[in-house]
Design an enzyme around this catalytic site. Structure first.
Site, PDB file in Angstrom:
ATOM      1  N   TYR A  31       0.827  -1.218   0.000  1.00 61.23           N
ATOM      2  CA  TYR A  31       0.000   0.000   0.000  1.00 61.23           C
ATOM      3  C   TYR A  31       0.858   1.265   0.000  1.00 61.23           C
ATOM      4  CZ  TYR A  31      -3.942  -3.028   1.322  1.00 61.23           C
ATOM      5  OH  TYR A  31      -4.899  -4.004   1.359  1.00 61.23           O
ATOM      6  N   LYS A  83       3.702 -14.960   2.888  1.00 62.28           N
ATOM      7  CA  LYS A  83       3.599 -15.683   1.612  1.00 62.28           C
ATOM      8  C   LYS A  83       5.040 -15.903   1.158  1.00 62.28           C
ATOM      9  CE  LYS A  83       1.077 -17.310  -1.792  1.00 62.28           C
ATOM     10  NZ  LYS A  83       0.214 -18.499  -1.672  1.00 62.28           N
ATOM     11  N   ASP A 140      -2.749 -17.988   2.380  1.00 59.19           N
ATOM     12  CA  ASP A 140      -3.887 -18.734   1.822  1.00 59.19           C
ATOM     13  C   ASP A 140      -4.378 -19.783   2.814  1.00 59.19           C
ATOM     14  OD1 ASP A 140      -1.325 -19.689   1.340  1.00 59.19           O
ATOM     15  OD2 ASP A 140      -1.798 -20.604  -0.586  1.00 59.19           O
ATOM     16  N   ASP A 174      -5.279  -6.512   6.336  1.00 60.23           N
ATOM     17  CA  ASP A 174      -6.503  -5.838   5.905  1.00 60.23           C
ATOM     18  C   ASP A 174      -7.582  -6.879   5.594  1.00 60.23           C
ATOM     19  OD1 ASP A 174      -8.265  -3.997   4.900  1.00 60.23           O
ATOM     20  OD2 ASP A 174      -7.071  -3.423   3.163  1.00 60.23           O
ATOM     21  N   ASP A 200     -10.867  -8.426   8.320  1.00 58.12           N
ATOM     22  CA  ASP A 200     -12.285  -8.312   7.965  1.00 58.12           C
ATOM     23  C   ASP A 200     -12.959  -9.684   7.964  1.00 58.12           C
ATOM     24  OD1 ASP A 200     -12.141  -5.568   7.703  1.00 58.12           O
ATOM     25  OD2 ASP A 200     -13.296  -5.552   5.834  1.00 58.12           O
TER      26      ASP A 200
END
Ligand code: NAD
Length: 356
Positions: free
Chosen positions: A135, A190, A222, A246, A250
């Site tokens: 980001y 990852k 994952d 992020d 959620d």
């Protein structure tokens, strides 16, 4: 102990009113100063984060934030939109560590999208790095044409990057948080595909050696997403980068039933923090007195624990929330047949009563 109170827009003012009631009932030595932020500040001062509001936030030990935003501001230039106020506060206060607990109260297990036995007693703390990762890598700031396309270009890219100090400081935060809980950290990465996350994994492991009392394991993102919906109670403290955090936070939020129950904290290196519910300004229900104030009340509890060193007062608030849920009190978002539907104000009053 000085607190900047920034109610913001929509339900922000209603829910912050209830959190303030609860804070005042604790009889702590708190100085509370309120200022405008978001759309409300834009209307009054022409900017979502006026200099006076920013200065107040920077001079305070903590910020209690409601929510900002309304559809009516969607046509404004991006720097003037209400949501920019949060980014401005994060940046100026250096808030790099985002804490998102996902707790499923036993009284609300039916509200979860998962089977009750999978979520009963769920208590996860997701720690998301907030100021690095893809980001904030190049080409941050690239202008996108107004039709949403890149003019004259056949590709787009973003750069994922983390520096050693950025990973070290968030890792320390995670291990220290775990020391106060069940002493387990899962670092989500990852590393099998991304160099940035091999680097992340190596450094988290290095930092972990300084915390021999905390068990560390690593999980690919994952798999973490899968485990979160398969067996969420496996997790305790989860630490991860900005983008994975992020998304996972959620997903974890929905396991608990309602977004109206979820607090959050964003901290800097001095333990100064911004505390806010995980939800937005909910313009669809603003002004109706039906918003759930518990996420904001629980955010105030996090503020007392993390920035104001008042863990007992924090625990009192959390216990009071548990009590009102056991009494069967429910705002409409968590209502189920057989429980007692209450308004925003009635819920706040009930928490105050339960404190006593
Ligand atoms: P939202 O979180 O405001 O609302 C999503 C849904 O959840 C709505 O149906 C709403 O009624 C419900 N809801 C949210 N909080 C609730 C509560 N406390 N009690 C009961 N129900 C609740 O998300 P949205 O609708 O996508 O966004 C609305 C505005 O909020 C937008 O302008 C958005 O940009 C802004 N926003 C702000 C923040 C923030 O201030 N940190 C975060 C997210 C969205």
């Amino acid at each position: 102990m000085k607190i900047a109170v920034l109610p913001g827009d929509g339900i922000g003012t209603e829910i912050v009113t209830e959190a303030l009631k609860v804070l005042k009932a604790l009889d702590l030595n708190l100085t509370l100063e309120t200022a405008l932020v978001g759309g409300a500040a834009f209307e009054a001062h022409g900017h979502p984060l006026p200099e006076s509001t920013l200065q107040l936030a920077m001079a305070s030990d903590a910020v209690l934030f409601g929510a900002v935003g309304d559809w009516k501001y969607d046509t404004l230039d991006r720097p003037l939109r209400p949501e920019q106020a949060i980014l401005g506060l994060r940046k100026n206060l250096g808030l790099f560590a985002n804490f998102r607990p996902a707790i499923c109260y036993k009284q609300l297990t039916d509200a979860s999208s998962l089977k009750p036995e999978l979520v009963a007693g769920l208590d996860i703390l997701i720690i998301r790095e907030l100021t690095g990762d893809i980001y904030f890598g190049q080409p941050r700031g690239r202008r996108i044409a107004t039709d949403g396309h890149f003019p004259g270009s056949e590709e787009a890219f973003d750069t994922m990057r983390y520096s050693r100090p950025e990973i070290e400081r968030i890792a320390h935060i995670a291990f220290q948080a775990a020391q106060k809980r069940s002493k387990r950290v899962t670092s989500v990465d990852k590393a099998n595909v991304l160099e940035t996350f091999q680097f992340w994994k190596d450094i988290v492991s290095e930092v972990g050696k300084q915390y021999p009392d905390v068990a560390l394991d690593h999980m690919y993102v994952d798999n973490a997403a899968m485990q979160l919906v398969k067996a969420p109670k496996k997790f305790d403290v989860v630490v991860t980068g900005n983008m994975f955090g992020d998304i996972l936070s959620d997903a974890a939020a929905m396991l608990t039933g309602s977004i109206g129950m979820l607090p959050s904290a964003s901290l800097n290196a001095k333990n100064q923090g911004l505390y806010e519910p995980s939800h937005g300004s909910a313009p669809d229900i603003a002004g109706q007195g039906v918003a759930n104030p518990l996420a904001t009340i629980l955010s105030a509890a996090m503020m007392l624990r993390f920035s104001l060193n008042q863990p007992e007062a924090a625990s009192r608030i959390e216990a009071a929330v548990d009590t009102v849920l056991s009494q069967g009190l429910r705002t409409p978002d968590i209502y189920s047949p057989g429980t007692n539907k209450v308004s925003t104000r009635e819920m706040g009053d009930a928490v105050v009563k339960a404190l006593k």
